[in-house]
Design an enzyme around this catalytic site. Structure first.
Site, mmCIF file in Angstrom:
data_model
loop_
_atom_site.group_PDB
_atom_site.id
_atom_site.type_symbol
_atom_site.label_atom_id
_atom_site.label_comp_id
_atom_site.label_asym_id
_atom_site.label_seq_id
_atom_site.Cartn_x
_atom_site.Cartn_y
_atom_site.Cartn_z
ATOM 1 N N PRO A 2 -36.583 21.972 36.541
ATOM 2 C CA PRO A 2 -37.262 20.688 36.789
ATOM 3 C C PRO A 2 -37.067 19.737 35.610
ATOM 4 C CG PRO A 2 -38.713 22.539 37.257
ATOM 5 C CD PRO A 2 -37.507 23.097 36.571
ATOM 6 N N GLU A 3 -36.745 18.490 35.898
ATOM 7 C CA GLU A 3 -36.581 17.475 34.862
ATOM 8 C C GLU A 3 -37.712 16.457 35.003
ATOM 9 O OE1 GLU A 3 -32.431 16.141 34.811
ATOM 10 O OE2 GLU A 3 -31.787 18.096 35.535
ATOM 11 N N LYS A 57 -41.389 17.371 29.572
ATOM 12 C CA LYS A 57 -41.449 18.227 30.764
ATOM 13 C C LYS A 57 -42.683 19.143 30.714
ATOM 14 C CE LYS A 57 -36.435 18.371 30.681
ATOM 15 N NZ LYS A 57 -35.304 19.287 30.459
ATOM 16 N N ARG A 110 -38.062 33.131 38.106
ATOM 17 C CA ARG A 110 -37.434 33.697 36.909
ATOM 18 C C ARG A 110 -38.430 34.133 35.834
ATOM 19 N NH1 ARG A 110 -32.042 31.803 36.429
ATOM 20 N NH2 ARG A 110 -31.920 33.086 34.581
ATOM 21 N N ARG A 262 -22.969 23.468 29.961
ATOM 22 C CA ARG A 262 -23.488 22.949 31.228
ATOM 23 C C ARG A 262 -22.333 22.389 32.045
ATOM 24 N NH1 ARG A 262 -28.904 21.891 30.157
ATOM 25 N NH2 ARG A 262 -29.155 22.194 32.387
#
Ligand code: ZN
Length: 274
Positions: A2-3, A57, A110, A262
């Site tokens: 999530p950003e 975040k 996770r 990335r």
């Protein structure tokens, strides 16, 4: 992961539980807690939720008795609101029973998500909060400030966008989309950006994040809002994970490369490298 737009979507939804009291906490993944679970549970139970905000975040719950719950989703976390403690997803790790018959369920496949309880005065002293860069929607993030920040930086544009010590909230998805919307190649050198280029980038950053918020987040993987609904931003992406597909502007096949491990997708024609 999530950003900013995904965390912001969750935070805005969570506002509706402000004013409720936390009656009970239970968990099947106790490593997520600081301090350790037993102490955490004892401290948080019977506290009232006074406000819920976002910093970078992090999700910041201001509680009664000057306590603050600092949550981070890391890779796969998100909150869900429920009417009971029957798990809404397989990967529910924590349950908070609130007044008024509401449960917060924390889903986290996770198990990297974290929950930390600190006193109000210690919040700003947390190392992970202290090292954060500027908020892209704060009053202090002006074009002049952005130019000043960039003037002191060197390196590839995408790496700069991902650096949470510079600007917070941008991850892999929005970094790729920002580079494309700004028509800049992700390996462009920030020190070579023109005045005009900086100005354009400044507006593009906010516009792309705003678009993500308006679309209630990008769902590629786990992200959902507190009602379990997926976002819509994945339907209007130009580059992120689209390598091998045609550019929506010029038709050229999008390429990919690795930047800081990335995967980065870009259009070799639309995005200028310098
Ligand atoms: Zn193109």
């Amino acid at each position: 992961m999530p950003e900013l737009p995904e965390v912001e979507t969750q935070v805005r939804d969570l506002q509706k539980i402000v004013g409720r009291r936390i009656f009970a906490l239970s968990s099947n993944t106790k490593k997520a807690f600081t301090p350790a679970f037993a102490k955490f549970k004892k401290k948080i139970e019977n506290k009232k939720i006074l406000a819920i905000n976002r910093r970078a975040k992090f999700i910041i719950f201001s509680l009664s008795e000057k306590l603050v719950l600092v949550a981070h989703f890391r890779m796969t976390g998100h909150f869900l609101l429920a009417r009971n403690s029957i798990p809404l997803e397989k990967s529910i790790r924590h349950f908070l029973k609130l007044s008024g018959g509401v449960w917060i369920q924390f889903s986290d496949i996770r198990k990297f998500g974290t929950l930390r309880l600190v006193s109000e005065k210690d919040l700003e002293k947390l190392p992970e909060i202290q090292k954060l860069g500027i908020e892209p929607f704060s009053k202090s993030f002006t074009l002049a400030k952005f130019r000043e920040i960039l003037r002191s930086k060197k390196g590839r544009l995408k790496a700069t966008l991902l650096d949470q010590k510079i600007i917070v909230g941008i991850g892999n998805i929005y970094a790729d989309e920002i580079c494309f919307a700004a028509k800049l190649h992700p390996v462009s050198k920030v020190e070579k950006l023109t005045k005009k280029g900086m100005e354009n980038l400044f507006h593009v950053i906010r516009n792309q994040l705003r678009k993500g918020i308006r679309n209630r987040g990008t769902t590629i993987g786990e992200f959902v809002d507190v009602s379990g609904r997926a976002g819509k931003n994945q339907n209007s992406l130009f580059t992120y994970r689209r390598h091998g597909q045609p550019c929506k502007i010029c038709g050229t096949t999008l390429e990919r490369m690795k930047i800081q491990q990335r995967t980065t997708s870009f259009c070799p024609v639309c995005q200028k490298k310098f």
